[in-house]
Design a protein around this motif. Structure first.
Motif, PDB file in Angstrom:
ATOM      1  N   LEU A   1      55.595  27.517  34.438  1.00 29.16           N
ATOM      2  CA  LEU A   1      56.948  28.479  34.859  1.00 29.16           C
ATOM      3  C   LEU A   1      56.757  29.779  34.869  1.00 29.16           C
ATOM      4  N   ASN A   2      57.206  30.546  35.999  1.00 27.32           N
ATOM      5  CA  ASN A   2      57.181  31.982  35.968  1.00 27.32           C
ATOM      6  C   ASN A   2      58.185  32.273  36.853  1.00 27.32           C
ATOM      7  N   ARG A   3      57.977  33.586  37.238  1.00 22.76           N
ATOM      8  CA  ARG A   3      59.227  34.254  38.230  1.00 22.76           C
ATOM      9  C   ARG A   3      58.848  33.396  39.704  1.00 22.76           C
ATOM     10  N   VAL A   4      58.031  33.073  39.963  1.00 22.60           N
ATOM     11  CA  VAL A   4      58.056  32.025  41.239  1.00 22.60           C
ATOM     12  C   VAL A   4      58.878  30.904  41.224  1.00 22.60           C
ATOM     13  N   GLY A   5      58.708  30.052  40.180  1.00 20.83           N
ATOM     14  CA  GLY A   5      59.494  28.769  39.988  1.00 20.83           C
ATOM     15  C   GLY A   5      58.968  28.333  38.777  1.00 20.83           C
ATOM     16  N   LEU A   6      59.767  27.003  38.643  1.00 19.12           N
ATOM     17  CA  LEU A   6      59.543  26.047  37.431  1.00 19.12           C
ATOM     18  C   LEU A   6      59.216  24.746  37.781  1.00 19.12           C
ATOM     19  N   ARG A   7      58.004  24.234  37.190  1.00 17.88           N
ATOM     20  CA  ARG A   7      57.646  22.900  37.545  1.00 17.88           C
ATOM     21  C   ARG A   7      58.340  21.949  36.626  1.00 17.88           C
ATOM     22  N   LEU A   8      58.864  20.734  37.281  1.00 15.33           N
ATOM     23  CA  LEU A   8      59.497  19.584  36.269  1.00 15.33           C
ATOM     24  C   LEU A   8      58.727  18.535  36.365  1.00 15.33           C
ATOM     25  N   GLU A   9      58.945  17.809  35.193  1.00 10.14           N
ATOM     26  CA  GLU A   9      58.146  16.713  34.846  1.00 10.14           C
ATOM     27  C   GLU A   9      59.306  15.500  34.859  1.00 10.14           C
ATOM     28  N   GLY A  10      58.860  14.579  35.511  1.00  8.98           N
ATOM     29  CA  GLY A  10      59.861  13.304  35.759  1.00  8.98           C
ATOM     30  C   GLY A  10      59.241  12.172  36.518  1.00  8.98           C
ATOM     31  N   PRO A  11      60.181  11.245  36.955  1.00  8.47           N
ATOM     32  CA  PRO A  11      59.496  10.242  37.953  1.00  8.47           C
ATOM     33  C   PRO A  11      59.157  10.793  39.246  1.00  8.47           C
ATOM     34  N   GLU A  12      58.211  10.111  39.615  1.00  8.79           N
ATOM     35  CA  GLU A  12      57.365  10.532  40.777  1.00  8.79           C
ATOM     36  C   GLU A  12      58.339  10.388  42.336  1.00  8.79           C
ATOM     37  N   LEU A  13      58.843  11.546  42.844  1.00  6.46           N
ATOM     38  CA  LEU A  13      59.336  11.428  44.188  1.00  6.46           C
ATOM     39  C   LEU A  13      58.492  10.874  45.271  1.00  6.46           C
TER      40      LEU A  13
ATOM     41  N   GLY B   1      67.188  30.475  35.977  1.00 10.11           N
ATOM     42  CA  GLY B   1      66.310  31.203  35.653  1.00 10.11           C
ATOM     43  C   GLY B   1      66.286  31.363  34.024  1.00 10.11           C
ATOM     44  N   GLN B   2      67.025  30.923  33.203  1.00 12.05           N
ATOM     45  CA  GLN B   2      67.004  30.632  31.863  1.00 12.05           C
ATOM     46  C   GLN B   2      66.304  29.486  31.153  1.00 12.05           C
ATOM     47  N   LEU B   3      65.990  28.576  31.957  1.00 11.01           N
ATOM     48  CA  LEU B   3      65.341  27.295  31.362  1.00 11.01           C
ATOM     49  C   LEU B   3      64.150  27.660  30.732  1.00 11.01           C
ATOM     50  N   ARG B   4      63.741  26.852  29.792  1.00 11.65           N
ATOM     51  CA  ARG B   4      62.434  27.140  29.244  1.00 11.65           C
ATOM     52  C   ARG B   4      61.786  25.873  28.958  1.00 11.65           C
ATOM     53  N   PRO B   5      60.364  25.953  28.689  1.00 14.37           N
ATOM     54  CA  PRO B   5      59.641  24.706  28.722  1.00 14.37           C
ATOM     55  C   PRO B   5      60.091  23.681  27.606  1.00 14.37           C
ATOM     56  N   GLY B   6      60.126  22.458  28.027  1.00 15.22           N
ATOM     57  CA  GLY B   6      60.596  21.282  27.091  1.00 15.22           C
ATOM     58  C   GLY B   6      62.021  21.070  27.370  1.00 15.22           C
ATOM     59  N   GLU B   7      62.866  21.932  27.990  1.00 15.43           N
ATOM     60  CA  GLU B   7      64.321  21.683  27.974  1.00 15.43           C
ATOM     61  C   GLU B   7      64.604  20.843  29.050  1.00 15.43           C
TER      62      GLU B   7
END
Lengths: 202, 285
Positions: free
Chosen positions: B201-213, B270-276
Protein backbone atom coordinates in the motif's frame (compact mmCIF):
# COMPACT_ATOMS: atom_id res chain seq x y z
CA UNK A 1 -17.25 3.97 -31.29
CA UNK A 2 -18.81 2.85 -27.99
CA UNK A 3 -18.56 4.06 -24.43
CA UNK A 4 -17.91 2.21 -21.21
CA UNK A 5 -18.46 3.60 -17.70
CA UNK A 6 -15.43 4.71 -15.71
CA UNK A 7 -16.70 5.70 -12.28
CA UNK A 8 -18.72 8.86 -11.69
CA UNK A 9 -16.14 11.19 -13.23
CA UNK A 10 -15.07 9.35 -16.36
CA UNK A 11 -16.14 7.86 -19.64
CA UNK A 12 -14.01 5.39 -21.58
CA UNK A 13 -14.56 5.66 -25.32
CA UNK A 14 -13.56 2.55 -27.26
CA UNK A 15 -12.43 2.74 -30.86
CA UNK A 16 -11.28 0.23 -33.46
CA UNK A 17 -7.88 1.66 -34.35
CA UNK A 18 -5.19 4.04 -33.21
CA UNK A 19 -6.05 6.32 -36.17
CA UNK A 20 -9.61 6.65 -34.86
CA UNK A 21 -8.22 7.38 -31.37
CA UNK A 22 -6.02 10.17 -32.70
CA UNK A 23 -8.87 11.65 -34.74
CA UNK A 24 -11.34 11.59 -31.84
CA UNK A 25 -8.75 12.96 -29.41
CA UNK A 26 -7.96 15.85 -31.76
CA UNK A 27 -11.66 16.56 -32.17
CA UNK A 28 -12.33 16.47 -28.40
CA UNK A 29 -9.24 18.53 -27.59
CA UNK A 30 -10.32 21.25 -30.04
CA UNK A 31 -13.82 21.41 -28.56
CA UNK A 32 -14.01 19.58 -25.21
CA UNK A 33 -17.40 18.39 -23.93
CA UNK A 34 -18.79 20.56 -21.13
CA UNK A 35 -17.12 19.75 -17.79
CA UNK A 36 -14.05 18.00 -19.28
CA UNK A 37 -11.02 18.00 -16.96
CA UNK A 38 -8.64 15.76 -18.88
CA UNK A 39 -8.43 13.65 -22.04
CA UNK A 40 -6.31 10.49 -21.90
CA UNK A 41 -5.83 8.92 -25.32
CA UNK A 42 -4.33 5.43 -25.41
CA UNK A 43 -3.96 2.59 -27.92
CA UNK A 44 -7.67 1.91 -28.57
CA UNK A 45 -9.44 4.24 -26.15
CA UNK A 46 -9.89 7.86 -25.16
CA UNK A 47 -10.69 8.43 -21.49
CA UNK A 48 -12.71 11.59 -20.91
CA UNK A 49 -12.34 12.73 -17.30
CA UNK A 50 -14.96 15.22 -16.14
CA UNK A 51 -15.52 17.33 -13.03
CA UNK A 52 -17.49 15.69 -10.21
CA UNK A 53 -20.53 17.87 -10.93
CA UNK A 54 -20.51 17.35 -14.72
CA UNK A 55 -23.42 15.85 -16.65
CA UNK A 56 -21.87 12.50 -17.61
CA UNK A 57 -24.77 11.21 -19.77
CA UNK A 58 -24.68 14.54 -21.61
CA UNK A 59 -20.94 14.11 -22.20
CA UNK A 60 -21.57 10.60 -23.57
CA UNK A 61 -24.22 11.91 -25.96
CA UNK A 62 -21.87 14.68 -27.10
CA UNK A 63 -18.96 12.26 -27.71
CA UNK A 64 -21.04 9.67 -29.57
CA UNK A 65 -22.48 12.34 -31.89
CA UNK A 66 -19.03 13.32 -33.15
CA UNK A 67 -17.77 12.22 -36.52
CA UNK A 68 -14.11 13.03 -36.46
CA UNK A 69 -12.48 12.90 -39.86
CA UNK A 70 -8.87 12.05 -40.55
CA UNK A 71 -6.30 13.85 -38.48
CA UNK A 72 -5.02 16.73 -40.53
CA UNK A 73 -2.09 19.05 -40.14
CA UNK A 74 0.21 16.37 -38.79
CA UNK A 75 2.28 16.14 -41.95
CA UNK A 76 3.22 19.83 -41.85
CA UNK A 77 4.44 19.80 -38.26
CA UNK A 78 8.02 20.05 -37.08
CA UNK A 79 10.08 16.87 -37.04
CA UNK A 80 12.17 16.21 -33.93
CA UNK A 81 15.44 14.46 -34.72
CA UNK A 82 16.70 12.07 -32.03
CA UNK A 83 20.27 10.77 -32.35
CA UNK A 84 20.57 7.16 -31.18
CA UNK A 85 23.52 4.90 -30.48
CA UNK A 86 22.19 1.50 -31.52
CA UNK A 87 23.81 -0.80 -28.97
CA UNK A 88 20.71 -1.91 -27.04
CA UNK A 89 20.79 -5.18 -25.09
CA UNK A 90 17.74 -6.52 -26.93
CA UNK A 91 18.81 -5.62 -30.48
CA UNK A 92 19.60 -9.25 -31.32
CA UNK A 93 16.30 -10.45 -29.83
CA UNK A 94 14.40 -7.84 -31.85
CA UNK A 95 16.23 -9.02 -34.96
CA UNK A 96 15.25 -12.62 -34.20
CA UNK A 97 11.58 -11.73 -33.54
CA UNK A 98 11.22 -9.61 -36.66
CA UNK A 99 13.21 -11.83 -39.01
CA UNK A 100 15.58 -8.98 -39.79
CA UNK A 101 19.26 -8.75 -38.99
CA UNK A 102 20.40 -6.14 -36.44
CA UNK A 103 21.54 -3.77 -39.17
CA UNK A 104 18.13 -4.02 -40.86
CA UNK A 105 16.45 -3.30 -37.51
CA UNK A 106 18.44 -0.07 -37.26
CA UNK A 107 17.60 0.79 -40.86
CA UNK A 108 13.90 0.18 -40.20
CA UNK A 109 14.02 2.32 -37.03
CA UNK A 110 15.84 5.22 -38.70
CA UNK A 111 14.12 4.81 -42.06
CA UNK A 112 10.60 5.88 -41.09
CA UNK A 113 8.88 8.88 -39.56
CA UNK A 114 7.33 8.16 -36.16
CA UNK A 115 4.42 10.08 -34.63
CA UNK A 116 3.64 10.48 -30.92
CA UNK A 117 0.21 8.88 -30.48
CA UNK A 118 -0.18 9.56 -26.77
CA UNK A 119 1.77 10.01 -23.54
CA UNK A 120 1.75 7.93 -20.38
CA UNK A 121 3.70 5.58 -18.15
CA UNK A 122 5.89 8.39 -16.82
CA UNK A 123 6.11 12.17 -17.48
CA UNK A 124 7.53 12.83 -20.95
CA UNK A 125 7.15 9.27 -22.24
CA UNK A 126 5.57 9.32 -25.71
CA UNK A 127 4.16 6.25 -27.43
CA UNK A 128 5.48 6.54 -31.00
CA UNK A 129 3.83 4.82 -33.94
CA UNK A 130 5.72 4.21 -37.15
CA UNK A 131 4.73 4.19 -40.79
CA UNK A 132 5.02 0.41 -41.16
CA UNK A 133 4.86 -2.72 -39.01
CA UNK A 134 8.34 -4.20 -39.57
CA UNK A 135 9.36 -3.58 -35.96
CA UNK A 136 6.29 -4.88 -34.12
CA UNK A 137 7.59 -7.02 -31.24
CA UNK A 138 6.24 -8.27 -27.93
CA UNK A 139 7.41 -6.84 -24.63
CA UNK A 140 10.23 -8.65 -22.87
CA UNK A 141 8.98 -11.67 -20.93
CA UNK A 142 10.32 -10.17 -17.72
CA UNK A 143 10.56 -6.49 -16.95
CA UNK A 144 13.84 -4.84 -16.02
CA UNK A 145 13.76 -3.16 -12.64
CA UNK A 146 16.03 -0.40 -13.94
CA UNK A 147 16.07 0.98 -17.45
CA UNK A 148 18.42 3.97 -17.80
CA UNK A 149 17.26 7.41 -18.93
CA UNK A 150 17.61 7.77 -22.71
CA UNK A 151 17.05 4.07 -23.46
CA UNK A 152 15.25 3.61 -26.80
CA UNK A 153 12.85 0.67 -26.92
CA UNK A 154 10.16 -1.18 -28.84
CA UNK A 155 6.97 -2.87 -27.61
CA UNK A 156 3.90 -3.91 -29.58
CA UNK A 157 3.23 -1.34 -32.30
CA UNK A 158 5.17 1.34 -30.43
CA UNK A 159 8.66 2.77 -30.03
CA UNK A 160 9.59 4.98 -27.10
CA UNK A 161 12.40 6.66 -25.20
CA UNK A 162 12.66 6.44 -21.40
CA UNK A 163 12.80 10.07 -20.15
CA UNK A 164 14.33 9.02 -16.82
CA UNK A 165 15.52 5.88 -15.11
CA UNK A 166 12.57 3.63 -14.35
CA UNK A 167 11.47 -0.01 -14.42
CA UNK A 168 10.45 -1.19 -17.87
CA UNK A 169 9.65 -4.15 -20.09
CA UNK A 170 10.36 -2.75 -23.55
CA UNK A 171 12.92 -4.31 -25.91
CA UNK A 172 15.90 -1.95 -25.83
CA UNK A 173 17.60 -1.23 -29.15
CA UNK A 174 19.71 1.83 -28.30
CA UNK A 175 20.22 4.97 -26.25
CA UNK A 176 20.15 8.73 -26.74
CA UNK A 177 21.44 11.82 -24.93
CA UNK A 178 18.38 13.79 -26.05
CA UNK A 179 16.70 15.24 -22.92
CA UNK A 180 13.00 14.43 -23.23
CA UNK A 181 11.74 15.90 -19.98
CA UNK A 182 12.94 19.22 -18.58
CA UNK A 183 10.84 21.22 -16.12
CA UNK A 184 12.71 24.38 -17.11
CA UNK A 185 11.09 24.17 -20.54
CA UNK A 186 7.48 24.95 -21.41
CA UNK A 187 6.13 22.44 -22.17
CA UNK A 188 8.58 20.21 -20.30
CA UNK A 189 7.97 17.24 -22.64
CA UNK A 190 9.48 17.03 -26.15
CA UNK A 191 7.23 14.18 -27.28
CA UNK A 192 3.72 15.64 -27.21
CA UNK A 193 0.84 13.88 -28.99
CA UNK A 194 1.14 14.63 -32.72
CA UNK A 195 4.88 15.38 -32.65
CA UNK A 196 6.78 13.65 -35.46
CA UNK A 197 10.12 12.01 -34.83
CA UNK A 198 13.01 10.80 -36.96
CA UNK A 199 15.63 8.62 -35.33
CA UNK A 200 19.16 9.07 -36.74
CA UNK A 201 22.40 7.25 -35.95
CA UNK A 202 24.50 9.13 -33.40
CA UNK B 1 9.01 28.63 8.28
CA UNK B 2 8.79 25.42 10.27
CA UNK B 3 11.61 22.97 10.96
CA UNK B 4 10.84 19.27 10.62
CA UNK B 5 12.15 17.23 13.56
CA UNK B 6 10.64 13.86 12.64
CA UNK B 7 8.60 12.58 9.69
CA UNK B 8 7.17 9.21 10.76
CA UNK B 9 6.97 6.57 7.99
CA UNK B 10 6.30 9.16 5.27
CA UNK B 11 5.39 12.82 5.14
CA UNK B 12 4.79 14.71 1.89
CA UNK B 13 3.61 18.15 0.85
CA UNK B 14 0.20 17.89 -0.86
CA UNK B 15 -2.59 20.09 -2.10
CA UNK B 16 -6.19 19.23 -2.91
CA UNK B 17 -6.17 19.89 -6.63
CA UNK B 18 -2.95 18.29 -7.89
CA UNK B 19 -2.18 18.55 -11.62
CA UNK B 20 -5.35 17.82 -13.62
CA UNK B 21 -5.39 18.30 -17.38
CA UNK B 22 -1.80 17.26 -18.10
CA UNK B 23 -2.29 13.74 -19.38
CA UNK B 24 -0.75 14.86 -22.71
CA UNK B 25 2.54 15.22 -20.83
CA UNK B 26 2.13 11.82 -19.16
CA UNK B 27 1.54 13.63 -15.86
CA UNK B 28 -1.07 12.27 -13.43
CA UNK B 29 -3.23 14.27 -11.05
CA UNK B 30 -1.61 13.44 -7.66
CA UNK B 31 -2.58 15.61 -4.67
CA UNK B 32 -3.76 14.59 -1.20
CA UNK B 33 -4.84 10.94 -0.87
CA UNK B 34 -7.70 12.19 1.35
CA UNK B 35 -8.57 15.52 -0.27
CA UNK B 36 -11.59 16.02 1.99
CA UNK B 37 -9.41 15.97 5.12
CA UNK B 38 -6.85 18.42 3.73
CA UNK B 39 -9.67 20.70 2.52
CA UNK B 40 -11.15 20.69 6.03
CA UNK B 41 -7.79 21.43 7.68
CA UNK B 42 -7.29 24.35 5.27
CA UNK B 43 -10.75 25.73 6.02
CA UNK B 44 -10.10 25.54 9.76
CA UNK B 45 -7.15 27.93 9.44
CA UNK B 46 -8.79 30.22 6.86
CA UNK B 47 -6.53 29.09 4.00
CA UNK B 48 -7.47 29.21 0.34
CA UNK B 49 -8.70 25.83 -0.97
CA UNK B 50 -5.54 25.38 -3.05
CA UNK B 51 -3.11 25.87 -0.12
CA UNK B 52 -0.61 23.09 0.42
CA UNK B 53 -0.40 21.16 3.69
CA UNK B 54 1.42 18.12 4.99
CA UNK B 55 0.20 14.56 4.49
CA UNK B 56 1.52 12.54 7.43
CA UNK B 57 1.32 8.75 7.10
CA UNK B 58 0.80 6.85 10.38
CA UNK B 59 1.79 9.79 12.57
CA UNK B 60 5.22 10.19 14.13
CA UNK B 61 5.66 13.71 12.78
CA UNK B 62 7.23 16.53 14.78
CA UNK B 63 8.19 20.11 13.93
CA UNK B 64 9.39 23.22 15.69
CA UNK B 65 7.79 26.59 15.04
CA UNK B 66 10.26 29.52 15.44
CA UNK B 67 7.36 31.97 15.14
CA UNK B 68 3.78 31.53 16.22
CA UNK B 69 1.35 29.92 13.80
CA UNK B 70 -2.24 28.74 13.57
CA UNK B 71 -2.55 25.11 12.51
CA UNK B 72 -5.27 22.50 12.15
CA UNK B 73 -5.22 18.72 11.86
CA UNK B 74 -7.74 16.51 10.09
CA UNK B 75 -7.91 12.99 8.73
CA UNK B 76 -6.54 10.10 10.79
CA UNK B 77 -6.96 11.18 14.45
CA UNK B 78 -3.32 11.13 15.59
CA UNK B 79 -2.89 12.41 19.14
CA UNK B 80 -1.19 15.80 19.01
CA UNK B 81 0.74 17.84 21.55
CA UNK B 82 2.12 21.37 21.53
CA UNK B 83 5.11 21.61 23.88
CA UNK B 84 3.87 18.46 25.57
CA UNK B 85 0.33 19.72 26.15
CA UNK B 86 -2.44 17.80 24.35
CA UNK B 87 -4.22 19.67 21.58
CA UNK B 88 -7.28 18.76 19.52
CA UNK B 89 -7.66 17.86 15.87
CA UNK B 90 -10.53 19.27 13.80
CA UNK B 91 -10.22 22.78 15.24
CA UNK B 92 -7.80 25.70 14.88
CA UNK B 93 -4.81 25.41 17.24
CA UNK B 94 -2.47 28.28 18.08
CA UNK B 95 1.17 27.17 18.21
CA UNK B 96 3.22 29.77 20.13
CA UNK B 97 6.58 30.83 18.69
CA UNK B 98 9.44 28.63 19.89
CA UNK B 99 7.27 25.61 20.59
CA UNK B 100 7.17 22.07 19.22
CA UNK B 101 4.23 20.22 17.72
CA UNK B 102 4.28 16.42 17.90
CA UNK B 103 1.98 13.74 16.53
CA UNK B 104 1.56 10.25 17.95
CA UNK B 105 0.26 7.26 16.01
CA UNK B 106 -3.40 7.44 14.94
CA UNK B 107 -5.55 4.60 16.35
CA UNK B 108 -7.59 4.53 13.13
CA UNK B 109 -7.07 5.79 9.62
CA UNK B 110 -3.75 6.21 7.88
CA UNK B 111 -3.10 9.80 6.86
CA UNK B 112 -3.27 12.90 9.04
CA UNK B 113 -3.26 16.34 7.38
CA UNK B 114 -1.58 19.35 8.93
CA UNK B 115 -2.59 22.75 7.56
CA UNK B 116 -0.63 25.83 8.61
CA UNK B 117 -2.26 29.23 8.21
CA UNK B 118 -0.61 30.70 5.07
CA UNK B 119 0.03 27.27 3.56
CA UNK B 120 3.28 25.38 2.94
CA UNK B 121 4.83 27.77 0.41
CA UNK B 122 7.20 25.52 -1.54
CA UNK B 123 7.66 26.34 -5.22
CA UNK B 124 4.81 24.92 -7.35
CA UNK B 125 5.70 22.52 -10.17
CA UNK B 126 3.30 22.44 -13.16
CA UNK B 127 0.75 24.39 -11.13
CA UNK B 128 0.79 22.32 -7.94
CA UNK B 129 2.82 21.89 -4.76
CA UNK B 130 1.85 18.21 -4.51
CA UNK B 131 4.58 15.58 -4.35
CA UNK B 132 3.95 12.84 -6.93
CA UNK B 133 6.17 10.12 -5.52
CA UNK B 134 6.08 7.97 -8.66
CA UNK B 135 6.47 10.63 -11.34
CA UNK B 136 9.10 12.45 -9.25
CA UNK B 137 7.26 15.77 -9.52
CA UNK B 138 6.86 18.47 -6.91
CA UNK B 139 8.87 18.89 -3.71
CA UNK B 140 10.96 15.99 -2.43
CA UNK B 141 9.45 13.72 0.23
CA UNK B 142 9.78 15.63 3.53
CA UNK B 143 12.90 14.71 5.51
CA UNK B 144 14.15 15.28 9.05
CA UNK B 145 15.78 18.71 9.31
CA UNK B 146 13.86 20.19 6.36
CA UNK B 147 12.86 23.82 6.72
CA UNK B 148 9.46 24.33 5.12
CA UNK B 149 8.43 27.87 4.15
CA UNK B 150 5.03 29.12 5.30
CA UNK B 151 3.14 31.65 3.17
CA UNK B 152 1.77 34.95 4.38
CA UNK B 153 -1.55 34.86 6.23
CA UNK B 154 -4.59 34.84 3.94
CA UNK B 155 -7.20 37.60 3.99
CA UNK B 156 -9.83 35.26 5.46
CA UNK B 157 -9.90 35.13 9.26
CA UNK B 158 -9.57 31.91 11.22
CA UNK B 159 -13.20 30.75 11.39
CA UNK B 160 -14.91 30.91 14.76
CA UNK B 161 -15.46 27.20 15.17
CA UNK B 162 -15.22 24.94 18.19
CA UNK B 163 -14.98 21.60 16.47
CA UNK B 164 -15.72 20.30 12.97
CA UNK B 165 -17.42 16.90 13.13
CA UNK B 166 -15.24 14.08 11.76
CA UNK B 167 -16.74 12.23 8.78
CA UNK B 168 -18.29 8.83 9.40
CA UNK B 169 -17.61 5.75 7.35
CA UNK B 170 -18.85 2.17 7.51
CA UNK B 171 -16.01 0.49 5.60
CA UNK B 172 -17.98 0.39 2.35
CA UNK B 173 -16.82 2.03 -0.84
CA UNK B 174 -19.32 2.84 -3.58
CA UNK B 175 -18.33 1.65 -7.05
CA UNK B 176 -19.58 1.91 -10.60
CA UNK B 177 -19.00 -1.45 -12.33
CA UNK B 178 -16.76 -1.40 -15.41
CA UNK B 179 -15.22 -0.40 -17.71
CA UNK B 180 -13.98 -4.01 -18.00
CA UNK B 181 -16.31 -6.04 -15.72
CA UNK B 182 -17.14 -8.21 -18.75
CA UNK B 183 -13.55 -9.52 -18.67
CA UNK B 184 -14.34 -11.48 -15.49
CA UNK B 185 -16.15 -14.78 -15.09
CA UNK B 186 -18.11 -13.57 -12.05
CA UNK B 187 -17.95 -9.79 -11.57
CA UNK B 188 -20.54 -10.07 -8.77
CA UNK B 189 -17.93 -11.97 -6.72
CA UNK B 190 -16.11 -8.66 -6.41
CA UNK B 191 -19.24 -7.04 -4.95
CA UNK B 192 -20.26 -9.77 -2.55
CA UNK B 193 -16.81 -10.46 -1.06
CA UNK B 194 -15.11 -8.83 1.91
CA UNK B 195 -11.59 -7.72 0.96
CA UNK B 196 -8.62 -7.31 3.27
CA UNK B 197 -6.24 -4.41 2.75
CA UNK B 198 -2.67 -5.77 2.46
CA UNK B 199 0.52 -3.99 3.48
CA UNK B 200 1.30 -3.55 -0.23
CA UNK B 201 0.00 0.00 0.00
CA UNK B 202 1.32 3.42 -0.91
CA UNK B 203 0.21 6.64 -2.61
CA UNK B 204 -0.13 4.78 -5.92
CA UNK B 205 -2.66 2.27 -4.68
CA UNK B 206 -3.61 -0.45 -2.27
CA UNK B 207 -3.58 -4.16 -2.99
CA UNK B 208 -6.49 -6.24 -1.68
CA UNK B 209 -6.55 -9.85 -0.55
CA UNK B 210 -9.62 -11.99 -1.16
CA UNK B 211 -11.04 -14.54 -3.59
CA UNK B 212 -9.33 -14.75 -6.96
CA UNK B 213 -11.19 -12.83 -9.66
CA UNK B 214 -10.93 -15.25 -12.57
CA UNK B 215 -11.08 -13.99 -16.15
CA UNK B 216 -14.05 -14.89 -18.35
CA UNK B 217 -13.17 -17.63 -20.83
CA UNK B 218 -13.18 -15.23 -23.78
CA UNK B 219 -10.56 -13.07 -22.10
CA UNK B 220 -8.21 -15.71 -20.74
CA UNK B 221 -4.66 -14.95 -21.89
CA UNK B 222 -5.83 -11.80 -23.70
CA UNK B 223 -3.65 -8.74 -23.24
CA UNK B 224 -5.44 -5.41 -22.74
CA UNK B 225 -3.91 -2.52 -24.68
CA UNK B 226 -3.02 0.12 -22.04
CA UNK B 227 -5.86 2.53 -21.38
CA UNK B 228 -6.53 5.57 -19.22
CA UNK B 229 -7.31 4.98 -15.55
CA UNK B 230 -8.61 7.27 -12.81
CA UNK B 231 -8.22 7.60 -9.06
CA UNK B 232 -10.43 4.83 -7.74
CA UNK B 233 -9.96 2.41 -10.66
CA UNK B 234 -9.86 -1.18 -9.36
CA UNK B 235 -7.36 -2.90 -11.62
CA UNK B 236 -7.05 -6.69 -11.63
CA UNK B 237 -3.70 -8.15 -12.74
CA UNK B 238 -3.39 -11.81 -13.81
CA UNK B 239 -2.96 -12.85 -10.14
CA UNK B 240 -6.67 -12.02 -9.70
CA UNK B 241 -5.93 -9.77 -6.69
CA UNK B 242 -7.31 -6.25 -7.21
CA UNK B 243 -5.44 -2.98 -6.70
CA UNK B 244 -7.36 0.22 -5.95
CA UNK B 245 -5.58 3.20 -7.51
CA UNK B 246 -5.00 6.23 -5.29
CA UNK B 247 -3.59 9.72 -5.87
CA UNK B 248 -0.29 8.91 -7.62
CA UNK B 249 -1.67 6.25 -9.99
CA UNK B 250 -0.16 6.06 -13.49
CA UNK B 251 -2.01 7.86 -16.29
CA UNK B 252 -2.66 4.55 -18.08
CA UNK B 253 -2.86 0.95 -16.89
CA UNK B 254 -2.36 -2.34 -18.70
CA UNK B 255 -4.76 -4.61 -16.79
CA UNK B 256 -8.57 -4.66 -16.91
CA UNK B 257 -10.44 -2.41 -14.44
CA UNK B 258 -13.41 -4.30 -12.99
CA UNK B 259 -14.97 -1.29 -11.24
CA UNK B 260 -14.23 2.30 -10.26
CA UNK B 261 -14.70 3.72 -6.76
CA UNK B 262 -16.81 6.90 -6.94
CA UNK B 263 -14.66 10.00 -6.67
CA UNK B 264 -15.83 11.11 -3.20
CA UNK B 265 -15.15 7.64 -1.72
CA UNK B 266 -11.54 7.56 -2.95
CA UNK B 267 -10.84 9.89 0.00
CA UNK B 268 -12.17 7.14 2.29
CA UNK B 269 -9.95 4.62 0.46
CA UNK B 270 -6.98 6.89 1.17
CA UNK B 271 -7.49 6.25 4.89
CA UNK B 272 -7.62 2.43 4.75
CA UNK B 273 -4.80 0.70 6.59
CA UNK B 274 -3.33 -2.79 6.28
CA UNK B 275 -5.51 -5.49 7.85
CA UNK B 276 -8.75 -3.56 7.54
CA UNK B 277 -11.70 -5.07 5.72
CA UNK B 278 -13.47 -3.29 2.94
CA UNK B 279 -16.56 -4.02 0.86
CA UNK B 280 -17.81 -2.49 -2.34
CA UNK B 281 -21.38 -1.42 -3.01
CA UNK B 282 -22.62 -0.93 -6.53
CA UNK B 283 -24.10 2.40 -7.52
CA UNK B 284 -25.28 3.59 -10.93
CA UNK B 285 -24.48 6.84 -12.53
Amino acid sequence: MRTRPCGDTGLLVELDSLEEVLALHADLAADPPSGTVDLVPAARTVLVRVAAAADLPGVATDVLAREPGAVRGRAEGEVVEIAVTYDGEDLDDVARHTGLDPEEVVEAHTGQTWTVAFAGFTPGFGYLVGADDRLHVLRRESSRTRVPAGAVGLAGEFSGVYPRESPGGWQLVGRTDHVLWDLDRDPPAVLLPGTRVRFVRA
Amino acid sequence: MITVLATGPQTTVQDVRGRPGRADLGVGVSGAADRRALALANRLVGNAPDAAGLEITLGGFAASFPTSAVVALAGAPAPVTVDGRPADPHRPVVVPGGSELRLGTPPTGLRTYLAVRGGIAVEPVLGSRATDVVAGLGPAVVGEGDELPVGSAPADPVPGIDLAPPPRTDGTLRVVLGPRDDWFADPALFLRSAWTVTDDLNRVGLRLEGPELVRAEAFTDVELPSEGVVRGSVQVPPSGRPTVFLADHPVTGGYPVIAVVVDADTDVAGQLRPGEQVRFRRVYR
